[in-house]
Design a protein around this motif. Sequence first.
Motif, short mmCIF file in Angstrom:
data_model
loop_
_atom_site.label_atom_id
_atom_site.label_comp_id
_atom_site.label_asym_id
_atom_site.label_seq_id
_atom_site.Cartn_x
_atom_site.Cartn_y
_atom_site.Cartn_z
N ASN A 143 38.72 40.01 45.13
CA ASN A 143 39.71 40.97 45.64
C ASN A 143 40.74 40.34 46.57
N THR A 144 41.24 39.15 46.20
CA THR A 144 42.28 38.55 47.03
C THR A 144 43.58 38.42 46.23
N VAL A 145 44.68 38.45 46.98
CA VAL A 145 46.00 38.26 46.36
C VAL A 145 46.65 37.04 46.99
N HIS A 146 47.17 36.15 46.18
CA HIS A 146 47.74 34.91 46.69
C HIS A 146 49.23 34.87 46.38
N SER A 147 49.97 34.24 47.27
CA SER A 147 51.39 34.13 46.94
C SER A 147 51.55 32.85 46.11
N THR A 178 40.29 30.09 32.72
CA THR A 178 41.52 30.91 32.64
C THR A 178 41.35 32.22 33.43
N ASP A 179 41.60 33.37 32.80
CA ASP A 179 41.52 34.62 33.57
C ASP A 179 40.18 35.33 33.38
N TYR A 180 39.21 34.63 32.77
CA TYR A 180 37.92 35.27 32.52
C TYR A 180 37.26 35.72 33.83
N GLN A 181 37.24 34.82 34.83
CA GLN A 181 36.64 35.18 36.11
C GLN A 181 37.57 36.04 36.95
N SER A 182 38.86 35.71 36.96
CA SER A 182 39.77 36.43 37.87
C SER A 182 39.91 37.91 37.50
N ARG A 183 39.81 38.23 36.21
CA ARG A 183 39.85 39.63 35.81
C ARG A 183 38.60 40.37 36.27
N ARG A 184 37.50 39.68 36.26
CA ARG A 184 36.25 40.32 36.69
C ARG A 184 36.11 40.33 38.20
N LEU A 185 36.70 39.34 38.88
CA LEU A 185 36.58 39.27 40.34
C LEU A 185 37.82 39.80 41.05
N ASN A 186 38.81 40.16 40.28
CA ASN A 186 40.06 40.69 40.83
C ASN A 186 40.76 39.72 41.77
N ILE A 187 41.13 38.57 41.22
CA ILE A 187 41.87 37.57 42.00
C ILE A 187 43.27 37.46 41.39
N LYS A 188 44.28 37.80 42.20
CA LYS A 188 45.64 37.87 41.65
C LYS A 188 46.63 37.04 42.45
N TYR A 189 47.84 36.89 41.90
CA TYR A 189 48.91 36.27 42.66
C TYR A 189 50.19 37.04 42.39
N VAL A 190 51.15 36.86 43.30
CA VAL A 190 52.42 37.58 43.16
C VAL A 190 53.43 36.69 42.46
N ASN A 191 53.95 37.21 41.34
CA ASN A 191 54.96 36.46 40.61
C ASN A 191 56.09 37.42 40.28
N GLU A 192 57.29 37.11 40.80
CA GLU A 192 58.47 37.97 40.63
C GLU A 192 58.13 39.42 40.95
N ASN A 193 57.49 39.58 42.13
CA ASN A 193 57.13 40.91 42.63
C ASN A 193 56.12 41.66 41.78
N LYS A 194 55.50 40.93 40.87
CA LYS A 194 54.45 41.57 40.07
C LYS A 194 53.13 40.89 40.35
#
Lengths: 406, 424
Positions: B230-234, B344-360
């Motif tokens: 559940n973290t968001v990274h810039s 790839t996104d296998y873990q991040s989709r399940r663990l909810n780890i995201k980053y901000v790209n062009e405000n998305k």
Amino acid sequence: MKDKDLIKAELKKRQLEIDLNKIENLWSAYEELKTRKLEYENKKEKISKELSVMIKNKQEGNHFEKLKIQINLLKDNIKKLKEPLWSIEELAILEALKLPNKLHNLTPELYDQIIFEHGVKPNNNKDHLKVGKEKNLIHFIKNENYYLKDDAALFELGAKFYFSQILKNNSYIQFSNPDFAKSLVIEGCGGDHTNSDSTFILHHNEDTKVNADSRLHLTGGGSLYSFFAYHAKNVLYDKVFPLKYFSMGRQYSPSPVKEDSLYHVSQSSVIQIFNATRNEAELNDVLHSNIDLIKKLYTQLGYHYRLSFVAADRLNMWESLRLAIEMYSSSQKCYVEVGNISMSEDFISKRLMFTYTEDKQYKFPFVLSGTILNVPKLLACILEQDDEFVLPEQFGIDNWCTVSTM
Amino acid sequence: MFLRLFFKIRFIRKPPMVRKFSTCFPDIDIDYYCDVKNMLEIKRNIQDRKGIGDINKVQEMYSLYKDTQIGDLSHLSIKENLYKELAKLPNKTHPMVKGYTETPQVVHEINKKKDFGPHNPLEFSEITQHLNLMRTDKLGYTCGNKSYYYLGELAELEEALIKYTVFSLLKRKFQLVSVPDILSSNVLQSCGMTINNDRTQIYSLDPVHHGPDLYLSGTAEMSLAGLLTNTVHSEKDLPLKLAAVSRCYRAETSNLVDERGTYRVHQFTKVEMFAVSTPQNSDEMLEYLRETQEELFSPLDFHMKVLDMPPHELGAPAYRKYDIEAWMPGRNNYGEISSCSNCTDYQSRRLNIKYVNENKLKYVHTLNGTACAIPRMLIALLETHQDPKGKINIPSVLQPFINSKKFIVKNSNVPKLKLMKLKK
């Protein structure tokens, strides 16, 4: 039970409620049954010798028959005694095992005795968890689950390496120990192996039946248990002493309180030392050389700390003496034991059959051990110092290797 | 790598608590997996990877799900079943790896096999026995089976390896993290991850005594993933490169003759790398992790080969995986000393780890790799650098971390023990 008065006096100093009469009664009942069984066995042996002579000489008749009846009766009696003897033996021994170690003459009676102090105590209201959060050094979820980051993580490794180096320079031998210990080791070290507040008990995931006295416990390679698991039931020669070992590893123990704090976490990186000597006199020498070593280790770091002998009522039952390494915590407003060394003398050695031979006799080594570094406690105290937190120079990676050009 | 075990079994048994909250469903890419156009590709991928999962079943459930109104009572349970099936599906496979058949591709070999001349190289257990550097015998009664103690200079060599590895990773700007070895299922379940109690590969604490949710970590990858949940990274902070030294616990046992001694143990120390990157940089990041491993291991002077693993060796989470196998002369065999994977996104989709790209907000890619797993590293080192005269040469790169010692000799500081014979 010979020195009942002495034991009573020591129990009082330790403020332990143990019913000596109960132990005494059980023990004498046990002794009585044992004597009776021995008498029967002696008689039986005498008669069976007589009988065998008679058989050899082909003597028969009344006396022979009488003896045969007697021996059968004796056999019967011995058999009947077996079970009561076993159960009283177990009761008596279990009760006697509750008796604590004797006290060392340096153990103070009512209050801790401070024997050394360095520097002045900090004067502020800092709380290590707040400082740790602000500086992004600690991610604390609860006592069972926390992360150290960046300089705090470096602190953990660096502190261990610093202690390890100085111990090796002082002829300590390094060990790397397993993290599990069986119930018998916990019990032998004076712990209650069925009490889940004192050690972590692993889930029994084998098909065999669960036996409460033979569980696996997660104690850590930096615990005293791991050194006694190494030595239990083993014999050494007298020439090998004194032993000076240490291990660098984890220590796991259930958190004693709910309050979130690095002082109460259930996982700690530590340095554990283990010394064994042939007798009390040699152990006293080892105590003093270790006190000197601790002063060297902690004084170089430059923070305020003090060393004190802990009062009898705060000792664990297996300890005859404990030296506490204490630092002042600004958040707790009291001194915290960041490390210690304890004497168990031959108390645990006897219980776990750690022995040596001298003059063809089995003897029990005298042991001094201790957690001379507990990383989370030391880190907490250092975060609560008056000055801003910086990684102690001794822990920095430049000190991890001998060639600085690396 | 160990994580694949957990992901494989996730959602098989869900605690009732989690069942109530639909927000705990992992955000699996439905647009891809439920599009009929992709069915053939997905089916072939499952086959190649010898993975589990049934795309036909997913399709059936998806059409049922689409046809059910949100207000319908069965809506939630249908959704649950759909996600249960979706979660079983393996990650996609790197296009290059798709072509590999049964055996791994050897990327390259590093260092030559050492020539022992007329001498027969000894096995690790024999060397440590001769030099009195380890105890493994008769420990079942006091610390459980397969326990081991490293003694004297072997324990020092363990410390030197940790120092050398962490030192090198810090120079490469990895951030050091100290992680918990006991993980509550809360950490793992925060986004729906579940652990099956009956799996014997994982140690757990006694649920009656300590509560039902405490497990011993199999690798720092798990605790580091827990930290990032559940973290968001810039975007400018990526890639994130983490390193951790931790104890790893594995209940698995092996009766294979090849895995005797300390080759497969229940507990050991490991330095682990974990990286978080943008999707476009994860291929490059995997190469970076592999290069880092090679740079760490090469100076240790044993022979090794770097393998690009075929589809069926990837487990569920990995998109691509490299293993490094070291030559262990005493065992006369190669042994896996490390692996690194791009999940790839296998873990991040399940663990909810995201980053901000062009405000998305977008999902990051996660990667992990072994930097040093002690027991096998020691096997490779001792078996390669044994000297028939009865000592072990220490590779020069490790010497500064072990007080400039050049070799390890017979340990006479720790006396041999003799087991007591008790009269009964």
